[in-house]
Design a protein around this motif. Sequence first.
Motif, PDB file in Angstrom:
ATOM      1  N   VAL A  73       2.047  -3.080  -9.281  1.00  0.00           N
ATOM      2  CA  VAL A  73       2.462  -4.041  -9.147  1.00  0.00           C
ATOM      3  C   VAL A  73       0.814  -5.123 -10.095  1.00  0.00           C
ATOM      4  O   VAL A  73       1.687  -6.466 -10.557  1.00  0.00           O
ATOM      5  CB  VAL A  73       2.639  -4.586  -7.538  1.00  0.00           C
ATOM      6  N   SER A  74      -0.359  -5.402  -9.405  1.00  0.00           N
ATOM      7  CA  SER A  74      -0.836  -5.731  -9.999  1.00  0.00           C
ATOM      8  C   SER A  74      -1.387  -6.065 -11.605  1.00  0.00           C
ATOM      9  O   SER A  74      -1.494  -7.018 -12.427  1.00  0.00           O
ATOM     10  CB  SER A  74      -2.482  -5.266  -9.194  1.00  0.00           C
ATOM     11  N   ALA A  75      -0.797  -4.633 -12.002  1.00  0.00           N
ATOM     12  CA  ALA A  75      -1.301  -4.200 -13.663  1.00  0.00           C
ATOM     13  C   ALA A  75      -0.305  -5.210 -14.498  1.00  0.00           C
ATOM     14  O   ALA A  75      -0.022  -5.561 -15.717  1.00  0.00           O
ATOM     15  CB  ALA A  75      -1.463  -3.381 -13.768  1.00  0.00           C
ATOM     16  N   ILE A  76       1.143  -5.165 -13.789  1.00  0.00           N
ATOM     17  CA  ILE A  76       2.153  -5.116 -14.619  1.00  0.00           C
ATOM     18  C   ILE A  76       1.948  -6.618 -14.233  1.00  0.00           C
ATOM     19  O   ILE A  76       2.258  -7.828 -15.333  1.00  0.00           O
ATOM     20  CB  ILE A  76       3.432  -5.341 -13.268  1.00  0.00           C
ATOM     21  N   LEU A 114       4.524 -12.200  -6.029  1.00  0.00           N
ATOM     22  CA  LEU A 114       4.444 -12.171  -4.270  1.00  0.00           C
ATOM     23  C   LEU A 114       4.383 -11.364  -3.738  1.00  0.00           C
ATOM     24  O   LEU A 114       4.040 -10.933  -3.277  1.00  0.00           O
ATOM     25  CB  LEU A 114       5.675 -12.722  -4.580  1.00  0.00           C
ATOM     26  N   LEU A 115       4.949  -9.807  -4.698  1.00  0.00           N
ATOM     27  CA  LEU A 115       4.289  -8.453  -4.438  1.00  0.00           C
ATOM     28  C   LEU A 115       3.658  -8.069  -4.990  1.00  0.00           C
ATOM     29  O   LEU A 115       2.673  -7.420  -3.081  1.00  0.00           O
ATOM     30  CB  LEU A 115       5.091  -7.712  -5.344  1.00  0.00           C
ATOM     31  N   ASN A 116       2.241  -8.508  -5.496  1.00  0.00           N
ATOM     32  CA  ASN A 116       0.698  -8.482  -5.427  1.00  0.00           C
ATOM     33  C   ASN A 116       0.131  -8.717  -4.126  1.00  0.00           C
ATOM     34  O   ASN A 116      -0.519  -8.800  -3.126  1.00  0.00           O
ATOM     35  CB  ASN A 116       0.002  -9.110  -6.341  1.00  0.00           C
ATOM     36  N   TYR A 117       0.325 -10.008  -3.721  1.00  0.00           N
ATOM     37  CA  TYR A 117       0.241 -11.220  -2.587  1.00  0.00           C
ATOM     38  C   TYR A 117       0.124 -10.057  -1.358  1.00  0.00           C
ATOM     39  O   TYR A 117      -0.055 -10.537  -0.831  1.00  0.00           O
ATOM     40  CB  TYR A 117       1.104 -12.156  -2.353  1.00  0.00           C
ATOM     41  N   VAL A 118       1.675 -10.299  -0.832  1.00  0.00           N
ATOM     42  CA  VAL A 118       1.690  -9.220   0.463  1.00  0.00           C
ATOM     43  C   VAL A 118       1.342  -7.957   0.224  1.00  0.00           C
ATOM     44  O   VAL A 118       0.786  -7.574   1.152  1.00  0.00           O
ATOM     45  CB  VAL A 118       3.703  -9.129   0.099  1.00  0.00           C
ATOM     46  N   THR A 119       1.328  -7.545  -0.599  1.00  0.00           N
ATOM     47  CA  THR A 119       1.112  -5.844  -0.629  1.00  0.00           C
ATOM     48  C   THR A 119      -0.771  -5.761  -0.627  1.00  0.00           C
ATOM     49  O   THR A 119      -1.546  -5.582   0.387  1.00  0.00           O
ATOM     50  CB  THR A 119       0.816  -5.487  -1.868  1.00  0.00           C
ATOM     51  N   SER A 120      -1.293  -7.108  -0.685  1.00  0.00           N
ATOM     52  CA  SER A 120      -3.194  -7.018  -0.694  1.00  0.00           C
ATOM     53  C   SER A 120      -3.181  -6.928   0.798  1.00  0.00           C
ATOM     54  O   SER A 120      -3.952  -6.995   1.142  1.00  0.00           O
ATOM     55  CB  SER A 120      -2.873  -8.545  -1.540  1.00  0.00           C
ATOM     56  N   PHE A 121      -2.305  -7.258   1.817  1.00  0.00           N
ATOM     57  CA  PHE A 121      -2.794  -7.754   3.856  1.00  0.00           C
ATOM     58  C   PHE A 121      -2.906  -6.551   3.807  1.00  0.00           C
ATOM     59  O   PHE A 121      -3.501  -5.540   4.782  1.00  0.00           O
ATOM     60  CB  PHE A 121      -1.470  -8.425   3.315  1.00  0.00           C
TER      61      PHE A 121
END
Length: 124
Positions: A73-76, A114-121
Amino acid sequence: MLIVVSTVAVLLIFAGWKFRKRAEVHIPLMVSAFVIDFSLLLYIEWTRHAIETLQTDVSTAASEWLLYFHVLVSAIMLVLYWVQIGTGIRLAKGKEVSRIFHKNAAYAFLAFRLLNYVTSFFVA
């Protein structure tokens, strides 16, 4: 602390989206968000050696898939950042580029950020 910085970047992105029709506000907000996000990425790599850790230190199968998902997700998200920056610069200079493409890529970018933000938790 990293979550606070990431939250600031997300808030700047949403503020930039809100002011998308006012280039004099939109552009500085989005540039600021990019600088913060990219600096955060560099900080995490330098302090946690994230790429090396990804290759050698995944503790459980449950966390492994989430970590790899977060990295994907972060790479995309980073690719979409560059797409937005490239098309945004062209639009700002009045060069021929599709506003519809920039708008649609922005929706994809927002979803991935947003996916990056949520998964970072869950992978911190």
